[in-house]
Design an enzyme around this catalytic site. Structure first.
Site: not given
Length: 212
Positions: A7-14, A83
């Site tokens: 799973r991708h790393a943390e984003t601003q929207w996460n 996604e």
């Protein structure tokens, strides 16, 4: 064939609690650290990764680039790894979505893999496209180790299918950003599965999990 699902790393929207889907947002500094820790874990375990496939969305592609460079292996974009599309709900704060659309939120994230958001796609549809891609990979390269960089919600569906043979318990397979799962695919069947591996992230500060 061994498959490593990331799973991708943390984003601003996460971090802000905003629904992403096919929309996108940049990786945070924490997410950059998560990516480095994941790469360190892969190097320590010496996974013989032959090829990395990544969703073409920016947050997954960026992680794919970092892993491919660190592991010295080729990287390919694959639309099947995108996604689930959340349609009209993309860009909405999760808290607002739950408050204003409680039935839809319950169906989308907890109860109904066949629920299709307006303008989007169901989790079942998204999962089927990724499962079809996995089958194609096995037919083409059954003895390789492949890394797939994808997204939180669709991975819940895929892991449910691999572990249980159906998608109904998909909420059980939620996993944090930059975690990974490893399984062996033999003649279309999952023969071994470790999911939600995140011990490499213990050196980062805690953050609330966001499934999208």
């Amino acid at each position: 064939m061994r498959v490593i699902l990331v799973r991708h790393a943390e984003t601003q929207w996460n971090n802000a609690g905003i629904i992403q889907g096919h929309s996108d947002s940049p990786i945070t500094p924490r997410g950059q650290r998560e990516t480095s820790l994941l790469l360190e874990a892969f190097l320590e375990k010496a996974y013989p990764i032959d090829r990395i496939y990544a969703s073409p969305l920016g947050r997954t592609w960026q992680m794919g680039l970092s892993l491919a460079e660190g592991l010295c292996c080729p990287l390919l974009a694959e639309a099947a790894l995108k996604e689930q599309g959340f349609g009209h709900f993309e860009g909405m704060y999760s808290a607002d979505f739950i408050r204003h659309y409680p039935n839809e939120a319950e169906a989308l994230f907890r109860l109904d893999a066949e629920y299709c958001p307006p303008g989007g796609e169901s989790l079942l549809t998204a999962t089927r496209r990724l499962m079809y891609f996995l089958q194609h990979l096995q037919n083409a390269a059954e003895h390789q180790t492949i890394c797939l960089v994808s997204h939180g919600h669709i991975l819940q569906g895929v892991l449910a299918m691999l572990k249980e043979g159906n998608i109904y318990n998909f909420p059980r397979y939620s996993q944090p950003n930059a975690s990974y799962s490893v399984f062996e695919l033999d003649e279309g069947k999952c023969t071994a599965l470790q999911w939600g591996i995140a011990t490499h992230l213990l050196r980062t500060s805690p953050a609330p999990d966001n499934p999208v």
